[in-house]
Design an enzyme around this catalytic site. Structure first.
Site, short mmCIF file in Angstrom:
data_model
loop_
_atom_site.label_atom_id
_atom_site.label_comp_id
_atom_site.label_asym_id
_atom_site.label_seq_id
_atom_site.Cartn_x
_atom_site.Cartn_y
_atom_site.Cartn_z
CG HIS A 121 -0.29 0.26 2.51
ND1 HIS A 121 0.26 -0.76 3.24
CD2 HIS A 121 -0.06 1.39 3.22
CE1 HIS A 121 0.80 -0.27 4.35
NE2 HIS A 121 0.62 1.03 4.36
C1 UD1 Z 1 -1.89 5.70 5.66
C2 UD1 Z 1 -0.60 6.17 6.32
C3 UD1 Z 1 0.43 5.04 6.23
C4 UD1 Z 1 -0.11 3.75 6.80
C5 UD1 Z 1 -1.44 3.41 6.15
C6 UD1 Z 1 -2.00 2.23 6.89
C7 UD1 Z 1 -0.16 8.57 6.11
C8 UD1 Z 1 0.66 9.61 5.46
N1 UD1 Z 1 -0.04 7.31 5.64
O1 UD1 Z 1 -1.63 5.48 4.30
O2 UD1 Z 1 1.58 5.41 6.98
O3 UD1 Z 1 0.81 2.72 6.55
O4 UD1 Z 1 -2.34 4.53 6.28
O5 UD1 Z 1 -2.96 1.55 6.19
O6 UD1 Z 1 -0.89 8.87 7.01
N2 UD1 Z 1 -8.86 4.93 1.01
C9 UD1 Z 1 -10.09 4.35 0.85
N3 UD1 Z 1 -10.77 4.01 1.98
C10 UD1 Z 1 -10.31 4.23 3.25
C11 UD1 Z 1 -9.06 4.85 3.38
C12 UD1 Z 1 -8.34 5.19 2.26
O7 UD1 Z 1 -10.55 4.14 -0.25
O8 UD1 Z 1 -11.00 3.89 4.22
C13 UD1 Z 1 -8.08 5.28 -0.20
C14 UD1 Z 1 -8.36 6.69 -0.70
O9 UD1 Z 1 -8.31 6.64 -2.11
C15 UD1 Z 1 -7.17 7.46 -0.18
C16 UD1 Z 1 -6.07 6.43 -0.24
O10 UD1 Z 1 -6.69 5.19 0.08
O11 UD1 Z 1 -6.89 8.59 -0.94
C17 UD1 Z 1 -4.93 6.69 0.72
O12 UD1 Z 1 -5.42 6.82 2.06
P1 UD1 Z 1 -4.58 7.65 3.15
O13 UD1 Z 1 -5.19 7.49 4.48
O14 UD1 Z 1 -4.34 9.03 2.67
O15 UD1 Z 1 -3.17 6.95 3.13
P2 UD1 Z 1 -2.78 5.42 3.24
O16 UD1 Z 1 -2.14 5.00 1.98
O17 UD1 Z 1 -3.92 4.63 3.73
N1 UDP Z 2 -4.06 -5.71 8.47
C1 UDP Z 2 -5.35 -6.20 8.54
N2 UDP Z 2 -6.00 -6.50 7.37
C2 UDP Z 2 -5.42 -6.35 6.15
C3 UDP Z 2 -4.09 -5.84 6.10
C4 UDP Z 2 -3.45 -5.52 7.29
O1 UDP Z 2 -5.91 -6.37 9.63
O2 UDP Z 2 -6.06 -6.62 5.14
C5 UDP Z 2 -3.36 -5.38 9.73
C6 UDP Z 2 -2.02 -6.06 9.89
O3 UDP Z 2 -2.20 -7.34 10.46
C7 UDP Z 2 -1.28 -5.11 10.80
C8 UDP Z 2 -1.80 -3.76 10.37
O4 UDP Z 2 -3.03 -4.00 9.68
O5 UDP Z 2 -1.63 -5.32 12.15
C9 UDP Z 2 -0.82 -3.11 9.45
O6 UDP Z 2 -1.41 -2.00 8.85
P1 UDP Z 2 -0.98 -1.43 7.44
O7 UDP Z 2 -0.25 -2.45 6.67
O8 UDP Z 2 -2.20 -0.85 6.84
O9 UDP Z 2 -0.07 -0.19 7.83
P2 UDP Z 2 1.44 -0.01 8.34
O10 UDP Z 2 1.70 -0.99 9.42
O11 UDP Z 2 2.32 -0.20 7.15
O12 UDP Z 2 1.48 1.40 8.78
#
Ligand code: UD1
Ligand code: UDP
Length: 385
Positions: free
Chosen positions: A219
């Site tokens: 992601h």
């Molecule tokens: C964010 C965090 C990242 C973390 C990740 C965990 C920042 C800068 N990044 O990244 O460190 O690893 O969360 O999962 O805060 N979207 C949906 N539905 C949702 C949420 C997001 O469709 O419920 C889509 C949207 O298109 C959005 C994109 O995902 O623009 C990115 O979401 P965003 O929360 O900005 O960043 P993440 O990539 O999720």
């Molecule tokens: N996770 C989850 N479902 C998924 C993918 C990840 O429950 O489909 C959990 C995973 O086990 C871990 C956490 O989400 O505990 C990690 O989050 P993510 O990879 O979104 O973010 P990061 O750790 O890179 O910030």
């Protein structure tokens, strides 16, 4: 009674917060009262609500519903809402997790109005400031009063940035306290692993044989938003699955699902969709995720949390990033940084496929980080008075 306001927003923060909430509920109800603010950074049911349901954490007291936007817009909306909630509720501390935009917003809002910050997962560094998370974690650490680091490496990173250990109270952003506490995610993995085996149906749902499949997650914007990197990773997934007749399950973040359509070539997208060995799903629940991790043959990921969980469940891990904050798992030889390089990913797979004697010495604490953090909060808020 110590009043905490905890900020969550992104999926991993909701999961991490469960460990502290559980410790408060089980051991410290008489001394700590926790309120939870959800920024709304993640909002799809399978990115947010599912964790409240499954991890038995109380629903947030406040929800800012900020949703998705550019970094600046999203963070600014959060700062406004968090500031108001802090002013209306006067907590003794603001609790922040990790390194997301929700973390940064909390750090800015609280530090400007002098609410002391507790940062859980302090001190981690990738040494790559092009990652938004690296900026977020540095800023948050330097505005915090109590810093809880999961690893020794994290503590050492803080020391190199000028933090002192064993300082005397009263603590403040100018005289912060640093603690090595272990990892709250390890607490959760231990706590939920048995439940996952009992309740998760994910293996039968996807007809996966324990020990035979690869689990992958992806992601990071560096990977999803760059067609060359995304293409290289998906070519590798196809090559490994076909070459080794091995199933790959990919529970994809919504960001990645959207980007596959725009950033993979039509040929590669079709090839992936037609590959019967590659199973793409939406995000799965935490119990399903740890069931998938526990039973995988190998894990392929750019997630911070999933890298660690691979170690907790004693699985080899190929890291799809140029560097990692969780350097211990690489040093122990159980994870390889392959970036988005097709050859490195394949070589790493071949290496782990042949190597059967990996060892996983404990580096993430004893599974009681949540309790330790609560004890230190109580101790230090008394000394600070
Ligand atoms: C964010 C965090 C990242 C973390 C990740 C965990 C920042 C800068 N990044 O990244 O460190 O690893 O969360 O999962 O805060 N979207 C949906 N539905 C949702 C949420 C997001 O469709 O419920 C889509 C949207 O298109 C959005 C994109 O995902 O623009 C990115 O979401 P965003 O929360 O900005 O960043 P993440 O990539 O999720
Ligand atoms: N996770 C989850 N479902 C998924 C993918 C990840 O429950 O489909 C959990 C995973 O086990 C871990 C956490 O989400 O505990 C990690 O989050 P993510 O990879 O979104 O973010 P990061 O750790 O890179 O910030």
């Amino acid at each position: 009674m110590i009043k905490l306001l905890t900020v969550v927003g992104a999926r991993p923060q909701i999961i991490k917060a469960a460990a502290l909430s559980r410790a408060i509920k089980n051991n410290f109800q008489d001394s700590i009262k926790e309120m939870v603010l959800h920024t709304g950074q993640h909002y799809d049911p399978n990115m947010s609500q599912v964790f409240f349901d499954e991890l038995e954490i109380p629903m947030p007291d406040f929800n800012l519903n900020v949703g998705s936007a550019s970094h600046g817009v999203q963070t600014a909306r959060m700062i406004e809402g968090i500031e108001k909630t802090l002013l209306d509720n006067s907590p003794d501390f603001l609790v922040l997790y990790g390194d997301t935009n929700s973390t940064l917003a909390g750090a800015i809002a609280a530090s400007k109005i002098h609410v002391p910050i507790i940062h859980i997962e302090a001190g981690l560094r990738s040494f790559n400031k092009s990652m938004p998370e690296e900026i977020n974690r540095i800023m948050c650490d330097h505005a915090s009063t109590l810093l809880f680091s999961p690893t020794e490496t994290g503590v050492n990173n803080l020391i190199s940035e000028g933090f002192k250990i064993n300082t005397d109270p009263p603590f403040s952003p100018d005289n912060p306290a640093v603690f090595h506490c272990g990892d709250v995610m390890y607490d959760n993995s231990l706590f939920f692993a048995e439940k996952a085996s009992k309740y998760s149906k994910i293996l039968t749902q996807h007809r996966l044989i324990p020990g035979s499949y690869i689990l992958g997650t992806l992601h990071r914007d560096h990977n999803t938003d760059d067609p060359a990197r995304l293409g290289a990773i998906f070519e590798s997934v196809n090559r490994i699955s076909v070459g080794y007749d091995t199933e790959v399950i990919l529970p994809l973040h919504p960001r990645t699902s959207k980007m596959l359509k725009t950033n993979l070539s039509d040929t590669l997208l079709k090839k992936t969709e037609n590959n019967r060995l590659v199973k793409i799903t939406g995000p799965v629940s935490f119990l399903d995720m740890i069931q998938l991790e526990k039973n995988a043959k190998l894990i392929l990921t750019d997630s911070g949390g999933v890298q660690k969980e691979s170690y907790f469940f004693r699985k080899p891990c190929i890291i799809l990033r140029p560097q990692t904050e969780w350097i211990e798992i690489v040093k122990n030889g159980t994870a390889i940084i392959a970036n988005a390089d097709k050859n490195k990913i394949l070589e790493a797979y071949e290496y782990f496929n042949a190597k059967k004697d990996l060892s996983f010495p404990p580096v993430f604490g004893d599974g009681k980080a949540g309790k330790f953090i609560c004890q230190e909060i109580i101790e230090n808020s008394i000394q600070n008075r």
